[in-house]
Design an enzyme around this catalytic site. Sequence first.
Site, PDB file in Angstrom:
ATOM      1  N   GLU A 142      25.855  66.723   9.001  1.00  0.00           N
ATOM      2  CA  GLU A 142      26.985  66.439   9.870  1.00  0.00           C
ATOM      3  C   GLU A 142      27.938  65.444   9.204  1.00  0.00           C
ATOM      4  OE1 GLU A 142      24.532  67.130  14.001  1.00  0.00           O
ATOM      5  OE2 GLU A 142      24.731  65.094  13.293  1.00  0.00           O
ATOM      6  N   CYS A 159      33.378  60.069   7.916  1.00  0.00           N
ATOM      7  CA  CYS A 159      32.039  59.607   7.555  1.00  0.00           C
ATOM      8  C   CYS A 159      31.276  60.816   7.010  1.00  0.00           C
ATOM      9  CB  CYS A 159      31.386  59.044   8.823  1.00  0.00           C
ATOM     10  SG  CYS A 159      29.674  58.573   8.606  1.00  0.00           S
ATOM     11  N   CYS A 191      16.349  61.989   4.753  1.00  0.00           N
ATOM     12  CA  CYS A 191      16.462  60.752   3.977  1.00  0.00           C
ATOM     13  C   CYS A 191      15.077  60.163   3.802  1.00  0.00           C
ATOM     14  CB  CYS A 191      17.361  59.752   4.715  1.00  0.00           C
ATOM     15  SG  CYS A 191      17.552  58.189   3.835  1.00  0.00           S
ATOM     16  N   CYS A 209      13.988  54.464   7.600  1.00  0.00           N
ATOM     17  CA  CYS A 209      14.270  53.315   8.468  1.00  0.00           C
ATOM     18  C   CYS A 209      13.868  53.699   9.890  1.00  0.00           C
ATOM     19  CB  CYS A 209      15.745  52.939   8.405  1.00  0.00           C
ATOM     20  SG  CYS A 209      16.275  52.597   6.722  1.00  0.00           S
ATOM     21  N   CYS A 233      26.584  55.848  14.759  1.00  0.00           N
ATOM     22  CA  CYS A 233      25.722  55.459  13.632  1.00  0.00           C
ATOM     23  C   CYS A 233      24.262  55.722  13.964  1.00  0.00           C
ATOM     24  CB  CYS A 233      25.821  53.956  13.361  1.00  0.00           C
ATOM     25  SG  CYS A 233      27.399  53.415  12.824  1.00  0.00           S
TER      26      CYS A 233
HETATM   27  N1  SAH Z   1      21.910  55.346   4.330  1.00  0.00           N
HETATM   28  C1  SAH Z   1      22.972  54.436   4.352  1.00  0.00           C
HETATM   29  C2  SAH Z   1      24.182  54.926   5.092  1.00  0.00           C
HETATM   30  C3  SAH Z   1      23.969  55.653   6.387  1.00  0.00           C
HETATM   31  S1  SAH Z   1      23.461  54.780   7.797  1.00  0.00           S
HETATM   32  C4  SAH Z   1      22.539  53.116   4.889  1.00  0.00           C
HETATM   33  O1  SAH Z   1      21.455  53.030   5.458  1.00  0.00           O
HETATM   34  O2  SAH Z   1      23.282  52.152   4.728  1.00  0.00           O
HETATM   35  C5  SAH Z   1      24.912  53.913   8.364  1.00  0.00           C
HETATM   36  C6  SAH Z   1      24.584  52.663   9.178  1.00  0.00           C
HETATM   37  O3  SAH Z   1      24.036  52.996  10.465  1.00  0.00           O
HETATM   38  C7  SAH Z   1      23.571  51.756   8.520  1.00  0.00           C
HETATM   39  O4  SAH Z   1      24.053  50.443   8.486  1.00  0.00           O
HETATM   40  C8  SAH Z   1      22.358  51.833   9.439  1.00  0.00           C
HETATM   41  O5  SAH Z   1      21.629  50.622   9.425  1.00  0.00           O
HETATM   42  C9  SAH Z   1      22.996  52.101  10.771  1.00  0.00           C
HETATM   43  N2  SAH Z   1      22.118  52.745  11.749  1.00  0.00           N
HETATM   44  C10 SAH Z   1      21.118  53.625  11.517  1.00  0.00           C
HETATM   45  N3  SAH Z   1      20.555  54.011  12.675  1.00  0.00           N
HETATM   46  C11 SAH Z   1      21.226  53.365  13.667  1.00  0.00           C
HETATM   47  C12 SAH Z   1      21.139  53.383  15.088  1.00  0.00           C
HETATM   48  N4  SAH Z   1      20.268  54.160  15.712  1.00  0.00           N
HETATM   49  N5  SAH Z   1      22.000  52.625  15.781  1.00  0.00           N
HETATM   50  C13 SAH Z   1      22.920  51.878  15.155  1.00  0.00           C
HETATM   51  N6  SAH Z   1      23.068  51.845  13.821  1.00  0.00           N
HETATM   52  C14 SAH Z   1      22.227  52.569  13.086  1.00  0.00           C
HETATM   53 FE1  SF4 Z   2      18.393  56.708   5.458  1.00  0.00          FE
HETATM   54 FE2  SF4 Z   2      17.862  54.321   6.492  1.00  0.00          FE
HETATM   55 FE3  SF4 Z   2      20.403  54.995   6.022  1.00  0.00          FE
HETATM   56 FE4  SF4 Z   2      19.003  56.180   7.988  1.00  0.00          FE
HETATM   57  S1  SF4 Z   2      19.616  54.017   7.873  1.00  0.00           S
HETATM   58  S2  SF4 Z   2      20.314  57.190   6.511  1.00  0.00           S
HETATM   59  S3  SF4 Z   2      16.944  56.279   7.072  1.00  0.00           S
HETATM   60  S4  SF4 Z   2      18.775  54.732   4.507  1.00  0.00           S
END
Ligand code: SAH
Ligand code: SF4
Length: 352
Positions: A92, A105, A112, A116, A333
């Site tokens: 997406e 975005c 991934c 996380c 996000c």
């Molecule tokens: N993989 C990269 C970029 C994608 S995630 C990274 O982790 O930085 C983009 C942002 O969304 C990151 O800062 C992540 O911490 C945040 N994020 C992930 N899951 C989230 C959620 N459920 N609610 C709010 N922010 C979230």
């Molecule tokens: Fe991958 Fe973590 Fe970024 Fe989600 S927040 S896309 S699991 S690196």
Amino acid sequence: MEKINFYSLTQPEMEKYLMGWGQQKYCAQQLFCWIYRQRELEFSKMTNLSKAFRQKLPEIFDFSLPELVKEWVSEDGTKKYLFDMGESRSVEAVLIPSRGRLTLCVSTEVGCNMACKFCFTGKQKLVRRLETWEIVGQFVQVSDSLPEGSRLTNVVFMGMGEPLDNPEAVFNSIEIWHNPWGYNFSRRKVTVSTSGLVDQIPLVGASGVRLAVSLNAVSDRVRNQVMPINRKWPLKELLEACRQHSRKTRDKVTLEYVLLKGVTDSLEDARQLYRLTRDVPCKINIIPFNEHPGSGFERPEEAIVDAFQNELMDLGVHVLRRKTMGRDIYAACGQLTTADKNHPLVDKGLTD
Ligand code: SAH
Ligand code: SF4
């Protein structure tokens, strides 16, 4: 001879490729102009190219783009696009209109591996890294769908996947968007967000784009729990990489900090965040957790978010609260997933 996808090639790569085909080097510029700047896809109209070369084009290049299969529009104007990536996989991209800007975005991987705990994408193990044309293609497809006179102004690598786990395709895509014969898109308008692949962070500075780092916790104990990558690259090393980036580029790093109720949202966390980052040239983006099914985390109440932000502001920190956009269409996000037709979120009655 296997065809190569046109949208995967940077200008120097295309020059080499064309010369191998007995063409002049400058044909690469002309092709960038036709395909990216003019979006002219009919070879017969490319009148500054020889007829013989025009006929050859479809034999040497594949001009496919990732197929755009579905779009959702949020009540706040955010749009989510679902791209088919073959083998019943999809990714997406999200278009966010805000304060005169039009930010795209993009995703870099199907799934991934960083796992996380709070992230919906992280629930799915890495299926594969996207190729350059599949990242470039998200930009091209969304640009093509915009109304006349409207252009993308910013790109953030904050969709699905960890961009620094797929650096070649990510930085080549940026080169292609940036090419002056094509979109001429400024590198300063591109932000790469990473969960903290410390050894790859210097690539961000070298490519001239902005760096965002998902910090999300202020102790190794909590960060190890919510972001397993921290076990490999703990906070100290991550923050040192941020300092170095800033020293080299004279640019501020954006630190993203997700507020998880009862886990990362206390006033003591805010104060520790200040202490940890006061010698890092940065601005802090706080992101209240966006819920998704079965995450096991909750979004803190507004009053808690406000208190956290105020505590940082009182300490003189440059802090912004990221406005949640597109929540009603699961475009915020951390809510993106490799949804296919049978995915529960797609089934949820989200309409076209
Ligand atoms: N993989 C990269 C970029 C994608 S995630 C990274 O982790 O930085 C983009 C942002 O969304 C990151 O800062 C992540 O911490 C945040 N994020 C992930 N899951 C989230 C959620 N459920 N609610 C709010 N922010 C979230
Ligand atoms: Fe991958 Fe973590 Fe970024 Fe989600 S927040 S896309 S699991 S690196």
